[in-house]
Scaffold this active site. Structure first.
Site, PDB file in Angstrom:
ATOM      1  N   ASP A   1      38.876 -21.862  15.430  1.00  0.00           N
ATOM      2  CA  ASP A   1      39.485 -22.082  13.921  1.00  0.00           C
ATOM      3  C   ASP A   1      39.608 -20.376  13.650  1.00  0.00           C
ATOM      4  O   ASP A   1      39.635 -19.605  14.332  1.00  0.00           O
ATOM      5  CB  ASP A   1      38.244 -22.412  13.329  1.00  0.00           C
ATOM      6  CG  ASP A   1      36.882 -21.428  12.993  1.00  0.00           C
ATOM      7  OD1 ASP A   1      36.510 -21.039  14.185  1.00  0.00           O
ATOM      8  OD2 ASP A   1      36.477 -21.235  12.095  1.00  0.00           O
TER       9      ASP A   1
ATOM     10  N   GLU B   1      33.750 -21.047  13.373  1.00  0.00           N
ATOM     11  CA  GLU B   1      32.925 -19.732  13.435  1.00  0.00           C
ATOM     12  C   GLU B   1      33.140 -19.073  12.001  1.00  0.00           C
ATOM     13  O   GLU B   1      32.303 -18.214  11.403  1.00  0.00           O
ATOM     14  CB  GLU B   1      33.731 -18.693  14.526  1.00  0.00           C
ATOM     15  CG  GLU B   1      32.798 -17.533  14.814  1.00  0.00           C
ATOM     16  CD  GLU B   1      33.591 -16.336  14.123  1.00  0.00           C
ATOM     17  OE1 GLU B   1      33.102 -15.148  14.124  1.00  0.00           O
ATOM     18  OE2 GLU B   1      34.597 -16.568  13.196  1.00  0.00           O
TER      19      GLU B   1
END
Length: 486
Positions: free
Chosen positions: A78, A145
């Site tokens: 991400d 994350e």
């Protein structure tokens, strides 16, 4: 012709461009996760996708390396998806518009996602390399994350055999990260009361007070640069204005992510028509005052106040907004402690990354970090206690541990030896204030030996993010040589 077609290493940039065609902001990772699984299955590689969409891909050792220890290569899929004001790209649906200039890659109008798309690209290029000499490779790519390391927390690691790990989430070539801070998110809701009736009367005007042009940046890497935080500055300006005159606060918004230092924020206020000129002049004076104060860190700071369209929100009562702004003023922001053991390292900090005004509350969202878990917990407690004095509710979520330095690290020793042979000098070994998933994974894999590396990235978590092309190639060459080292 693709934007990165002629760049070397060709496969790394090919896969980076492929990734950039798939929207993959935090919370929007299904497509990128599925792409990785299709990649693995097409090549006959063992793979696993869990409920959180984390992906593990295994490539068995090349001939002659079967007896070598397996190696985990880890990154996250991400990105922090932010864009410039006025940028019309829908980052939830549209691809990034990649450009190159003066040896760097950037995305037109948006963040680039080099953090941590380059890790994914490196891993895919290694998996697709037919002549690569390597031990068993265990590729671990996590989700979300950037919003609290949520993917790493629930990982099923049963496919992994490795006790050595290279994390590819570092942003400076030649610097090996050997420990990092832990962190948490803190949400505070300060109650406000809306008044009934129209948001403005006939003899009133609606004004927009907007702060733009701050440098912003990653709340772990840039928190010590003493730059402005648009949310904090807006709160200060509104508090000063409400002390001078009766105004109605209608709406407020600032920041895009709790772990990004906000570059802009805006508020919409209702004010008596005969006070409009005075308020605009006051805003111009604040521009001059803060412009001088932040000239070094934020030379492009702009504060503007202008007439705006009519808003439909009911105004907040004067006493409730004064209470909310007083609470905001009492809450800390920025660096709260420096390390006593490592000169220059931030030990504890917090960042007011997002702020908004709902129907019944001023909502604040903080990213809290500390290399000492007890200090992180104490700072979260201080936020809770301070907010409670103003009738506010506080929630602490997504805590994650720090990553402690290992005195003995065979992996670090090997990596340093290969680096010195290739670069002619030793790498710098550092601890960072930003968070990495190494701490969570070390808690799941007993005896994990890990180091974090990566190429040069600039201005991550902002629309000015860029990635150095030559650095990407050097780090690739280093990884290939390191994997071949027995």
């Amino acid at each position: 012709m693709s934007a990165l077609e002629n760049l070397q290493p060709r496969k790394v940039f090919y896969y980076f461009e492929q990734i950039c065609q798939i929207p993959h902001g935090s919370g929007n990772i299904e497509q990128i996760s599925d792409y990785l699984i299709r990649f693995a299955r097409k090549r006959g590689l063992s793979c696993q996708q869990d409920q959180a969409r984390n992906v593990i891909i295994i490539k068995e050792a090349s001939p002659g390396y079967e007896q070598e220890e397996p190696l985990i290569l880890q990154g996250h899929m991400d990105m922090v998806a932010v864009k410039e004001p006025g940028c019309v790209i829908d980052m939830d649906k549209e691809p990034l518009r990649l450009k190159t200039d003066q040896g760097k890659i950037y995305a037109e109008g948006t963040s680039l996602g080099g953090d941590d798309g380059i890790a994914v690209a490196y891993c895919l290029a290694l998996l697709d390399h037919q002549e690569l000499q390597h031990p068993r490779l265990e590729i671990l790519l996590t989700t979300d994350e950037e919003t609290g390391m949520e993917g790493a927390k629930g990982l099923d690691l049963s496919l992994l055999r490795g006790k050595r790990m290279i994390n590819l989430d570092q942003e400076e070539e030649g610097v090996f990260i050997t420990s990092c801070a832990g962190g948490a998110r803190v949400d505070i809701n300060i109650p406000v009361r809306r008044e009934k009736g129209e948001p403005s009367l006939q003899d009133e005007a609606v004004l927009e007070l907007r702060i733009t042009g701050l440098s912003g940046g990653h709340s772990g890497m840039e928190i010590d640069k003493k730059g402005g935080n648009a949310n904090v500055l807006l709160g200060q300006l509104l508090a000063a204005l409400t002390e001078q005159m009766q105004i109605g606060l209608l709406a407020l918004e600032g920041g895009v992510a709790d772990n990004a230092i906000p570059r802009e924020a805006a508020a919409w206020i209702a004010a008596p028509e005969d006070k409009v000129g005075r308020i605009i002049a006051w805003a111009e004076e604040q521009q001059r005052r803060l412009g001088k104060q932040l000239a070094q860190s934020d030379p492009a700071l702009a504060i503007a106040c202008s007439r705006s369209w009519a808003r439909k929100e009911a105004r907040c009562s004067h006493d409730s907004i004064q209470n909310a702004l007083s609470c905001l003023a009492m809450l800390p922001n920025g660096v709260t402690a420096m390390s006593r053991h490592m000169p220059g390292l931030v030990e504890t900090s917090l960042n007011l990354g997002m702020m908004s005004l709902s129907e019944d509350a001023l909502r604040l969202h903080y990213a809290v970090r500390s290399s000492v878990d007890q200090e992180r917990e104490a700072l979260c407690g201080k936020l809770r206690e301070t907010a409670a004095r103003y009738g506010a509710e506080t929630a602490v979520r997504s805590p994650y541990p720090g990553w402690a330095y290992r005195e003995e690290s065979p992996l670090r020793d090997k990596m340093c030896a290969v680096y010195e042979r290739m670069y002619g000098c030793a790498p710098r070994l550092e601890a960072i204030h930003a968070g990495l998933e190494c701490g969570i994974l070390a808690g799941k894999i007993p005896g994990l030996d890990c180091v974090s590396i990566g190429p040069d990235l600039q201005n991550v978590h902002t629309a000015q993010e860029s990635m150095d092309i030559a650095s990407v190639q050097r780090v690739w060459n280093y990884l290939v040589a390191l994997l071949a080292e027995k």
